[in-house]
Design a protein around this motif. Structure first.
Motif, PDB file in Angstrom:
ATOM      1  N   ASP A   1       0.886  -1.165   0.000  1.00 19.66           N
ATOM      2  CA  ASP A   1       0.000   0.000   0.000  1.00 19.66           C
ATOM      3  C   ASP A   1       0.924   1.214   0.000  1.00 19.66           C
ATOM      4  OD1 ASP A   1      -1.560   2.216   0.734  1.00 19.66           O
ATOM      5  OD2 ASP A   1      -3.022   0.944   1.756  1.00 19.66           O
ATOM      6  N   TYR A   2       1.051   1.841  -1.159  1.00 21.75           N
ATOM      7  CA  TYR A   2       2.054   2.883  -1.331  1.00 21.75           C
ATOM      8  C   TYR A   2       1.687   4.179  -0.605  1.00 21.75           C
ATOM      9  CZ  TYR A   2       4.179  -0.292  -4.640  1.00 21.75           C
ATOM     10  OH  TYR A   2       4.772  -1.384  -5.203  1.00 21.75           O
ATOM     11  N   GLU A   3       0.422   4.349  -0.320  1.00 21.09           N
ATOM     12  CA  GLU A   3       0.005   5.561   0.385  1.00 21.09           C
ATOM     13  C   GLU A   3       0.370   5.486   1.876  1.00 21.09           C
ATOM     14  OE1 GLU A   3      -1.218   8.281  -1.008  1.00 21.09           O
ATOM     15  OE2 GLU A   3      -1.035   7.309  -2.971  1.00 21.09           O
ATOM     16  N   THR A   4       0.128   4.342   2.473  1.00 18.78           N
ATOM     17  CA  THR A   4       0.404   4.194   3.914  1.00 18.78           C
ATOM     18  C   THR A   4       1.789   3.629   4.198  1.00 18.78           C
ATOM     19  OG1 THR A   4      -0.570   1.971   3.945  1.00 18.78           O
ATOM     20  CG2 THR A   4      -2.046   3.836   4.365  1.00 18.78           C
ATOM     21  N   ARG A   5       2.530   3.279   3.131  1.00 19.11           N
ATOM     22  CA  ARG A   5       3.887   2.723   3.246  1.00 19.11           C
ATOM     23  C   ARG A   5       3.882   1.440   4.089  1.00 19.11           C
ATOM     24  NH1 ARG A   5       7.825   7.890   4.245  1.00 19.11           N
ATOM     25  NH2 ARG A   5       9.391   6.238   4.285  1.00 19.11           N
ATOM     26  N   THR A   6       2.892   0.603   3.810  1.00 22.17           N
ATOM     27  CA  THR A   6       2.769  -0.707   4.449  1.00 22.17           C
ATOM     28  C   THR A   6       2.686  -1.776   3.358  1.00 22.17           C
ATOM     29  OG1 THR A   6       0.346  -0.573   4.522  1.00 22.17           O
ATOM     30  CG2 THR A   6       1.566   0.265   6.440  1.00 22.17           C
ATOM     31  N   ALA A   7       2.673  -3.035   3.774  1.00 23.45           N
ATOM     32  CA  ALA A   7       2.513  -4.137   2.829  1.00 23.45           C
ATOM     33  C   ALA A   7       1.882  -5.328   3.531  1.00 23.45           C
ATOM     34  CB  ALA A   7       3.854  -4.540   2.223  1.00 23.45           C
ATOM     35  N   ILE A   8       1.057  -6.049   2.779  1.00 28.34           N
ATOM     36  CA  ILE A   8       0.503  -7.321   3.231  1.00 28.34           C
ATOM     37  C   ILE A   8       1.364  -8.435   2.643  1.00 28.34           C
ATOM     38  CG2 ILE A   8      -1.471  -8.880   3.182  1.00 28.34           C
ATOM     39  CD1 ILE A   8      -1.920  -6.420   4.900  1.00 28.34           C
ATOM     40  N   ILE A   9       1.843  -9.319   3.513  1.00 27.28           N
ATOM     41  CA  ILE A   9       2.665 -10.450   3.073  1.00 27.28           C
ATOM     42  C   ILE A   9       1.909 -11.728   3.375  1.00 27.28           C
ATOM     43  CG2 ILE A   9       4.862 -11.660   3.329  1.00 27.28           C
ATOM     44  CD1 ILE A   9       6.140  -9.062   4.105  1.00 27.28           C
ATOM     45  N   GLN A  10       1.724 -12.546   2.352  1.00 22.98           N
ATOM     46  CA  GLN A  10       0.995 -13.810   2.488  1.00 22.98           C
ATOM     47  C   GLN A  10       1.894 -14.968   2.092  1.00 22.98           C
ATOM     48  OE1 GLN A  10      -2.275 -12.698  -0.211  1.00 22.98           O
ATOM     49  NE2 GLN A  10      -3.655 -12.759   1.550  1.00 22.98           N
ATOM     50  N   GLN A  11       1.720 -16.094   2.764  1.00 24.59           N
ATOM     51  CA  GLN A  11       2.424 -17.311   2.353  1.00 24.59           C
ATOM     52  C   GLN A  11       1.414 -18.362   1.919  1.00 24.59           C
ATOM     53  OE1 GLN A  11       3.851 -20.325   5.188  1.00 24.59           O
ATOM     54  NE2 GLN A  11       3.726 -18.752   6.823  1.00 24.59           N
TER      55      GLN A  11
ATOM     56  N   ILE B   1       3.408  -5.446   7.359  1.00 23.31           N
ATOM     57  CA  ILE B   1       4.621  -4.742   7.771  1.00 23.31           C
ATOM     58  C   ILE B   1       4.467  -3.264   7.430  1.00 23.31           C
ATOM     59  CG2 ILE B   1       6.084  -6.772   7.552  1.00 23.31           C
ATOM     60  CD1 ILE B   1       7.130  -5.659   4.912  1.00 23.31           C
ATOM     61  N   SER B   2       5.197  -2.418   8.141  1.00 24.30           N
ATOM     62  CA  SER B   2       5.064  -0.974   7.965  1.00 24.30           C
ATOM     63  C   SER B   2       6.434  -0.324   7.853  1.00 24.30           C
ATOM     64  CB  SER B   2       4.274  -0.380   9.135  1.00 24.30           C
ATOM     65  OG  SER B   2       4.888  -0.699  10.363  1.00 24.30           O
ATOM     66  N   ASN B   3       6.428   1.002   7.793  1.00 21.76           N
ATOM     67  CA  ASN B   3       7.662   1.786   7.690  1.00 21.76           C
ATOM     68  C   ASN B   3       8.476   1.437   6.445  1.00 21.76           C
ATOM     69  OD1 ASN B   3       7.172   3.140  10.189  1.00 21.76           O
ATOM     70  ND2 ASN B   3       7.962   1.341  11.281  1.00 21.76           N
ATOM     71  N   LEU B   4       7.792   1.204   5.347  1.00 18.56           N
ATOM     72  CA  LEU B   4       8.452   0.916   4.082  1.00 18.56           C
ATOM     73  C   LEU B   4       8.877   2.225   3.415  1.00 18.56           C
ATOM     74  CD1 LEU B   4       6.212  -1.979   2.719  1.00 18.56           C
ATOM     75  CD2 LEU B   4       8.386  -2.131   3.924  1.00 18.56           C
ATOM     76  N   PRO B   5       9.754   2.144   2.401  1.00 19.62           N
ATOM     77  CA  PRO B   5      10.217   3.368   1.729  1.00 19.62           C
ATOM     78  C   PRO B   5       9.088   4.056   0.970  1.00 19.62           C
ATOM     79  CG  PRO B   5      11.032   1.413   0.598  1.00 19.62           C
ATOM     80  CD  PRO B   5      10.420   0.943   1.872  1.00 19.62           C
TER      81      PRO B   5
END
Length: 330
Positions: free
Chosen positions: A221-231, A280-284
């Motif tokens: 999610d480029y606006e909130t600088r987060t990502a969903i990681i799935q396995q 996860i958060s605090n992405l570039p």
């Protein structure tokens, strides 16, 4: 020259384990027409086909001499532990060969050759084609790559300390696979490279007791600088037709590299603890990519959202891209 290779291999292994074998002589016997095998190891002795005396490289010699420590000095408790014995020897021997002469002997192909063979075979609807020998070989490869992953997670010094403790504790004794994992756990907690509530045994069993490998899918999610990681289970064919795939979960270490730093020596990671999804958060910022699982530290492929793939692709087509991103990661 062969005598020198034997000496170098023996000394490298002895220094790595910080343990000497309980005999003063190590004999090498060359037989002109040794049938079936190129090498045969006995305690204190290496029997070799004479033609092997002229071959280049040291990797085969390293593996065979390492059997003197792992296999005879310490011995698998039962034949079911032989896979771990073989995998540990193969990994440690490869690490020492790379330490001696870099990637030259493997031509930059270790461990990718065995990794991609696992992706290919375990991604099938019916792995191994029901061939027992192939299944055994792939099991050994999977254990080897799991050990490699744990080395990166714990760091080389803590991993080496754990292996030395393992050799010391089980010399002249037999061991089970769980003994290796538990020794690594105890040492890592002493070295503070593993959280106290975690267990290498539990982590490793999530990889070794399942017949598949995972794939990681990342949606940012480029606006909130987060990502969903799935396995989920990695499947190349008929993904709808594999029993119990929804129940398969792994302990997965997530190493995340950011474009704004590109620090491939950073050992910071987080665990995906046998759960399907984490955030996860605090992405570039949105104009910069991320790389997860650099150098294929863990035996699992990674799939990103389209924008992250495009940014990676664009960067890799620049001079900085090929210069700053290591070959295995590319």
């Amino acid at each position: 020259e062969f005598q020198n290779k034997v000496y170098v291999a023996h000394e490298c292994i002895r220094n790595f384990f910080n343990a000497s074998l309980p005999f003063t002589n190590f004999d090498v016997i060359a037989i002109p027409d040794l049938p079936t095998y190129r090498y045969m190891s006995q305690y204190g002795m290496l029997i070799v086909r004479e033609s092997e005396l002229q071959t280049n490289g040291i990797s085969e010699i390293m593996r065979e001499i390492m059997y003197q420590w792992i296999g005879t000095f310490i011995t698998p408790d039962w034949w079911t532990e032989a896979y771990i014995n073989k995998a540990l020897i193969s990994f440690l021997a490869s690490e020492l060969v790379i330490e001696i002469n870099g990637e030259a002997e493997f031509n930059g192909k270790y461990p990718m050759t065995i990794l991609y063979s696992l992706y290919y075979e375990l991604g099938k609807r019916y792995p191994h084609s029901r061939i027992t020998g192939m299944k055994q070989e792939l099991n050994s490869h999977k254990i080897e790559l799991t050990i490699r992953m744990l080395k990166h997670v714990l760091g080389m010094e803590s991993f080496k300390n754990g292996i030395r403790k393992f050799i010391s504790d089980y010399k002249n004794r037999s061991f089970k696979g769980s003994d290796l994992w538990n020794t690594l756990s105890k040492q890592a907690k002493i070295d503070k490279t593993l959280d106290k509530e975690l267990s290498i045994l539990e982590i490793s069993e999530s990889w070794l007791k399942q017949s598949r490998l995972p794939i990681i899918e990342i949606t940012r999610d480029y606006e909130t600088r987060t990502a969903i990681i799935q396995q989920k289970v990695y499947l190349r064919e008929r993904p709808h037709d594999v029993p119990d795939q929804d129940k398969m979960l792994w302990w997965i270490p997530l190493f995340v590299i950011r474009q704004d730093t590109l620090n491939f020596f950073n050992n910071t990671y987080l665990w995906m603890k046998k759960i399907k999804q984490i955030k996860i958060s605090n992405l570039p910022p949105q104009h910069e990519f991320i790389i997860v699982n650099p150098e294929e530290i863990g035996p699992f492929p990674v799939n990103y959202d389209e924008k992250n793939w495009n940014m990676l692709s664009d960067f890799l087509q620049t001079e900085n891209g090929t210069k700053n991103i290591p070959a295995y990661t590319r």
